[in-house]
Design a protein around this motif. Structure first.
Motif, mmCIF file in Angstrom:
data_model
loop_
_atom_site.group_PDB
_atom_site.id
_atom_site.type_symbol
_atom_site.label_atom_id
_atom_site.label_comp_id
_atom_site.label_asym_id
_atom_site.label_seq_id
_atom_site.Cartn_x
_atom_site.Cartn_y
_atom_site.Cartn_z
ATOM 1 N N TYR B 33 0.830 -1.194 0.000
ATOM 2 C CA TYR B 33 0.000 0.000 0.000
ATOM 3 C C TYR B 33 0.870 1.252 0.000
ATOM 4 C CZ TYR B 33 -3.436 -3.263 2.121
ATOM 5 O OH TYR B 33 -4.258 -4.332 2.395
ATOM 6 N N TYR B 35 0.300 5.300 1.110
ATOM 7 C CA TYR B 35 -0.534 6.320 1.724
ATOM 8 C C TYR B 35 0.269 7.624 1.738
ATOM 9 C CZ TYR B 35 -3.722 2.815 3.771
ATOM 10 O OH TYR B 35 -4.634 1.816 3.957
ATOM 11 N N GLN B 37 0.436 11.412 4.072
ATOM 12 C CA GLN B 37 -0.034 12.062 5.286
ATOM 13 C C GLN B 37 0.457 13.503 5.289
ATOM 14 O OE1 GLN B 37 1.380 10.327 9.007
ATOM 15 N NE2 GLN B 37 -0.558 10.854 10.002
ATOM 16 N N GLY B 42 -4.756 12.680 9.054
ATOM 17 C CA GLY B 42 -4.705 11.230 9.016
ATOM 18 C C GLY B 42 -4.127 10.742 7.695
ATOM 19 N N LEU B 43 -4.060 9.458 7.537
ATOM 20 C CA LEU B 43 -3.486 8.877 6.329
ATOM 21 C C LEU B 43 -4.504 8.860 5.196
ATOM 22 C CD1 LEU B 43 -1.576 7.814 8.622
ATOM 23 C CD2 LEU B 43 -1.191 5.833 7.143
ATOM 24 N N PHE B 45 -5.304 7.178 1.583
ATOM 25 C CA PHE B 45 -4.974 6.048 0.715
ATOM 26 C C PHE B 45 -4.653 6.526 -0.697
ATOM 27 C CE2 PHE B 45 -5.108 1.982 -1.239
ATOM 28 C CZ PHE B 45 -5.840 2.107 -2.403
ATOM 29 N N LEU B 91 3.872 7.241 2.910
ATOM 30 C CA LEU B 91 4.072 6.028 3.694
ATOM 31 C C LEU B 91 3.754 4.796 2.860
ATOM 32 C CD1 LEU B 91 2.365 7.399 6.879
ATOM 33 C CD2 LEU B 91 4.684 6.511 6.866
ATOM 34 N N LEU B 104 -1.222 -4.102 8.840
ATOM 35 C CA LEU B 104 -0.233 -3.592 7.917
ATOM 36 C C LEU B 104 1.045 -3.247 8.666
ATOM 37 C CD1 LEU B 104 -2.812 -3.356 6.209
ATOM 38 C CD2 LEU B 104 -1.987 -1.138 5.426
ATOM 39 N N PHE B 106 4.208 -0.778 8.405
ATOM 40 C CA PHE B 106 4.561 0.471 7.751
ATOM 41 C C PHE B 106 6.053 0.733 7.783
ATOM 42 C CE2 PHE B 106 0.714 2.835 6.704
ATOM 43 C CZ PHE B 106 -0.258 2.090 7.357
ATOM 44 N N GLY B 107 6.518 1.415 6.747
ATOM 45 C CA GLY B 107 7.844 1.980 6.773
ATOM 46 C C GLY B 107 7.846 3.300 7.520
ATOM 47 N N GLU B 108 9.006 3.929 7.572
ATOM 48 C CA GLU B 108 9.140 5.189 8.291
ATOM 49 C C GLU B 108 8.696 6.382 7.458
ATOM 50 O OE1 GLU B 108 9.599 3.479 11.377
ATOM 51 O OE2 GLU B 108 10.427 5.471 11.723
ATOM 52 N N ARG B 111 9.578 11.873 3.488
ATOM 53 C CA ARG B 111 9.043 13.235 3.635
ATOM 54 C C ARG B 111 9.403 14.045 2.402
ATOM 55 N NH1 ARG B 111 7.141 16.192 7.675
ATOM 56 N NH2 ARG B 111 7.694 14.564 9.174
#
Lengths: 111, 115
Positions: B33, B35, B37, B42-43, B45, B91, B104, B106-108, B111
């Protein structure tokens, strides 16, 4: 997909239980309740999920009301490292394979 | 490492330039996925890949956004002709089953700042 409602912010004293509420009054029978948290500048982290029954793991407990219209995430002994934004999400694997995220609850654990 | 890896961690670009963001999911995870932010939000999609199936692109905000997943593993999110409103944390997440789980990893994040 059910919408979830959470308070924007909460405070908790270190060492005490943090009880984070979530309202999901329109949740359907096949939607799970998932909880994630996001510590500042990190990716979200899965905490716990449930359908009907209460659940517990090493991180937290999840209490789901009998009518499934609300739930509470419990961090039994909050620490400063639990300061984060907590997201409650209704997830339907059959129809919606993508999680829909709200704004969550910003939990501040105070010393 | 064993987690989801994203690169670059930070990217500053000028308006109008193209950017590529990379995601290396957890080995063996079939679902991936993207996303984004924005600050204080919030995230949102963007896109979902599951095995060899056609990706779910329903969250891509415009045709300037595209993503690929090669060999069922690494994914690249490309943003063409970047705009200032594209500034956000992007993300990536993966999951171990066929998408029937909401768990899920998630990666970090990457940015992105568009000047």
């Amino acid at each position: 997909d059910a919408k979830t409602t959470q308070p924007p912010s909460m405070d908790c004293a270190e060492g005490r239980a943090a009880n984070l509420p979530c309202n999901h009054s329109t949740i359907s029978g096949n939607e799970y309740v998932y909880w994630y948290r996001q510590i500042h500048s990190q990716g979200p982290q899965y905490i716990i999920h449930g359908l009907k029954n209460n659940e517990t793991n090493e991180m937290a407990s999840l209490i789901i009301t009998e009518d499934r219209k609300s739930s509470t995430l419990i961090l039994p002994h909050a620490t400063l490292r639990d300061t984060a934004v907590y997201y409650c999400i209704a997830f339907n694997a059959g129809n919606n394979r993508k999680l829909i995220w709200g704004l969550g609850t910003s939990l501040a654990v105070n010393p | 490492g064993a987690g989801v890896s994203q690169s670059p961690s930070n990217k500053v670009t000028e308006k109008g330039k193209d950017v590529e963001l990379r995601c290396d999911p957890i080995s063996g995870h079939t679902a991936l996925y993207w996303y984004r932010q924005s600050l204080g939000q919030g995230l949102e999609f963007l896109i979902y890949f599951q095995g060899n199936s056609a990706p779910d692109k329903s969250g891509l905000p415009s045709d300037r956004f595209s993503a690929e997943r090669t060999g069922g593993s690494v994914s690249t999110l490309t943003i063409q002709r970047t705009q200032q409103e594209d500034s956000a944390v992007y993300l990536c997440a993966s999951s171990r089953t066929s998408g029937s789980t909401g768990e899920l990893f998630f990666g970090e994040g990457s940015r992105l700042t568009v000047l």
